[in-house]
Scaffold this motif. Structure first.
Motif, PDB file in Angstrom:
ATOM      1  N   THR A   1      -3.241  48.246  10.323  1.00 19.91           N
ATOM      2  CA  THR A   1      -3.707  48.966  11.695  1.00 19.91           C
ATOM      3  C   THR A   1      -5.084  49.151  11.584  1.00 19.91           C
ATOM      4  O   THR A   1      -5.892  49.737  10.805  1.00 19.91           O
ATOM      5  N   LEU A   2      -5.742  48.873  12.593  1.00 20.38           N
ATOM      6  CA  LEU A   2      -7.582  48.953  13.073  1.00 20.38           C
ATOM      7  C   LEU A   2      -7.736  50.533  13.267  1.00 20.38           C
ATOM      8  O   LEU A   2      -6.744  50.973  13.965  1.00 20.38           O
ATOM      9  N   LEU A   3      -8.702  51.010  12.883  1.00 19.40           N
ATOM     10  CA  LEU A   3      -9.163  52.181  13.106  1.00 19.40           C
ATOM     11  C   LEU A   3     -10.473  52.527  14.121  1.00 19.40           C
ATOM     12  O   LEU A   3     -11.359  51.923  14.114  1.00 19.40           O
TER      13      LEU A   3
ATOM     14  N   TRP B   1     -13.201  50.611  11.935  1.00 17.12           N
ATOM     15  CA  TRP B   1     -12.808  49.787  10.801  1.00 17.12           C
ATOM     16  C   TRP B   1     -11.909  48.858  11.304  1.00 17.12           C
ATOM     17  O   TRP B   1     -10.675  49.049  11.822  1.00 17.12           O
ATOM     18  N   TRP B   2     -12.375  47.781  11.400  1.00 14.98           N
ATOM     19  CA  TRP B   2     -11.611  46.551  11.622  1.00 14.98           C
ATOM     20  C   TRP B   2     -11.391  45.473  10.793  1.00 14.98           C
ATOM     21  O   TRP B   2     -10.997  44.346  10.844  1.00 14.98           O
ATOM     22  N   GLY B   3     -11.592  45.816   9.278  1.00 13.74           N
ATOM     23  CA  GLY B   3     -11.292  45.011   8.151  1.00 13.74           C
ATOM     24  C   GLY B   3     -12.491  45.165   7.235  1.00 13.74           C
ATOM     25  O   GLY B   3     -13.429  45.973   7.662  1.00 13.74           O
ATOM     26  N   PRO B   4     -12.131  44.602   5.976  1.00  6.98           N
ATOM     27  CA  PRO B   4     -13.107  45.108   5.013  1.00  6.98           C
ATOM     28  C   PRO B   4     -14.625  44.699   5.209  1.00  6.98           C
ATOM     29  O   PRO B   4     -15.639  45.452   4.520  1.00  6.98           O
ATOM     30  N   ASP B   5     -14.681  43.977   6.167  1.00 10.59           N
ATOM     31  CA  ASP B   5     -16.196  43.524   6.679  1.00 10.59           C
ATOM     32  C   ASP B   5     -16.795  44.160   7.640  1.00 10.59           C
ATOM     33  O   ASP B   5     -17.898  43.862   8.153  1.00 10.59           O
TER      34      ASP B   5
ATOM     35  N   ALA C   1     -13.222  46.404  23.393  1.00  6.33           N
ATOM     36  CA  ALA C   1     -13.567  45.589  22.321  1.00  6.33           C
ATOM     37  C   ALA C   1     -12.348  45.441  21.445  1.00  6.33           C
ATOM     38  O   ALA C   1     -12.190  44.277  20.826  1.00  6.33           O
ATOM     39  N   LEU C   2     -11.443  46.310  21.421  1.00  7.24           N
ATOM     40  CA  LEU C   2     -10.212  45.852  20.357  1.00  7.24           C
ATOM     41  C   LEU C   2      -9.341  44.927  21.168  1.00  7.24           C
ATOM     42  O   LEU C   2      -9.127  43.789  20.467  1.00  7.24           O
ATOM     43  N   ARG C   3      -9.476  44.785  22.187  1.00  9.95           N
ATOM     44  CA  ARG C   3      -8.612  43.655  23.098  1.00  9.95           C
ATOM     45  C   ARG C   3      -9.331  42.511  22.784  1.00  9.95           C
ATOM     46  O   ARG C   3      -8.790  41.535  22.567  1.00  9.95           O
ATOM     47  N   THR C   4     -10.616  42.514  22.850  1.00 13.00           N
ATOM     48  CA  THR C   4     -11.469  41.181  22.543  1.00 13.00           C
ATOM     49  C   THR C   4     -11.102  40.538  20.935  1.00 13.00           C
ATOM     50  O   THR C   4     -10.979  39.514  21.015  1.00 13.00           O
TER      51      THR C   4
ATOM     52  N   ALA D   1      -3.373  49.808  16.566  1.00  7.22           N
ATOM     53  CA  ALA D   1      -4.867  50.595  16.226  1.00  7.22           C
ATOM     54  C   ALA D   1      -4.661  51.937  16.474  1.00  7.22           C
ATOM     55  O   ALA D   1      -3.727  52.454  17.285  1.00  7.22           O
ATOM     56  N   LEU D   2      -5.342  52.888  15.740  1.00  7.73           N
ATOM     57  CA  LEU D   2      -5.663  54.345  16.147  1.00  7.73           C
ATOM     58  C   LEU D   2      -6.824  54.394  16.595  1.00  7.73           C
ATOM     59  O   LEU D   2      -7.949  54.115  16.016  1.00  7.73           O
ATOM     60  N   VAL D   3      -7.054  55.132  17.664  1.00  7.58           N
ATOM     61  CA  VAL D   3      -8.250  55.417  18.565  1.00  7.58           C
ATOM     62  C   VAL D   3      -8.328  56.957  18.569  1.00  7.58           C
ATOM     63  O   VAL D   3      -7.817  57.502  19.667  1.00  7.58           O
TER      64      VAL D   3
END
Length: 261
Positions: free
Chosen positions: A82-84, A93-97, A190-193, A62-64
């Motif tokens: 990579t999550l953003l 942005w954690w995916g298309p949805d 939140a990313l950890r969860t 992830a990039l934070v």
């Protein structure tokens, strides 16, 4: 750079976790700080290591960043998995949805007010620049002389101080005003969860990254990049030393994955 023994051991330890969350700040961490934000680019070795880590089983990258998501995508060219997190957590942005950011009428009114205050400062003081974000505005004064930079910050702070609609933070030669209360610590949690990570590695350079360091749990690894007070357990002198750290993590995690996962 030869990594200090304690930091090397910490990297090798976290490489053995079942599911790793590798989260990195961008400016000053993945990329050198530059005068014009649009000119920033990740160091090639750091980008290559991140791209390789993003392909590993049991690894979420992830990039934070404090940047707006559109700006982060443009300069970082992150690998697809990579999550953003942008705007210190106001955008994700954690995916298309992933849902688009939506502001209330009151927040939009406050954003207009904040942008007007920053515009007055950039008009009055040479070398100051405004950066627009979906939920905020940033006053950059890296190119201003010290007196003008300080005066610009004072002007904006006076106009907006005391209004709970604004969340004001300072960074390296920036003053950021947001109409959303978000920070990198909340984002890291939140990313950890979301990822189901069993351990988190976070590296960052700015005062806004301290929220993320404070959110780390026992068994996690925090690395401060460059000078300044920090709660991170480890420090490297500059972003130019990050590639060695990421390459060690990549080598160690690649070596142990087939045997344990």
């Amino acid at each position: 750079m030869t990594l200090p023994a304690g930091l090397r051991e910490a990297v090798l330890r976290i490489a053995r976790t079942p599911h790793l969350l590798l989260a990195l700040d961008f400016d000053g961490t993945m990329a050198p700080l530059v005068s014009r934000a649009e000119d920033a680019r990740p160091l090639p070795r750091s980008a290559a290591a991140l791209a390789a880590l993003a392909t590993l089983e049991g690894t979420t990258t992830a990039l934070v960043s404090g940047r707006a998501l559109a700006s982060l995508r443009a300069v970082a060219a992150p690998p697809a998995p990579t999550l953003l997190v942008g705007s210190h957590g106001a955008e994700t942005w954690w995916g298309p949805d992933s849902p688009a950011l939506e502001l209330t009428t009151a927040q939009l009114d406050a954003l207009t007010q904040a942008r007007a205050a920053v515009a007055r400062a950039t008009t009055a003081f040479p070398g100051t620049v405004a950066e627009q974000k979906p939920a905020g505005v940033v006053l950059h004064y890296r190119l201003a002389n010290e007196a003008d930079g300080r005066a610009a910050v004072d002007l904006v702070s006076r106009e907006l101080a005391g209004d709970p609609a604004f969340h004001i933070t300072t960074g390296k030669m920036v003053l950021e005003i947001s109409v959303l209360n978000a920070n990198k610590g909340q984002s890291l949690t939140a990313l950890r969860t979301f990822s189901g990570a069993t351990a988190t590695f976070f590296a960052g350079d700015d005062v806004t990254d301290e929220h993320a360091f404070a959110a780390l749990l026992p068994g996690d690894l925090g690395v401060k990049v460059g000078p300044g007070e920090t709660s991170a357990a480890f420090r490297i002198p500059a972003e130019s030393e990050l590639p060695e750290l990421l390459e060690l993590l990549l080598e160690a995690r690649t070596a142990q994955l087939p045997a344990t996962m």
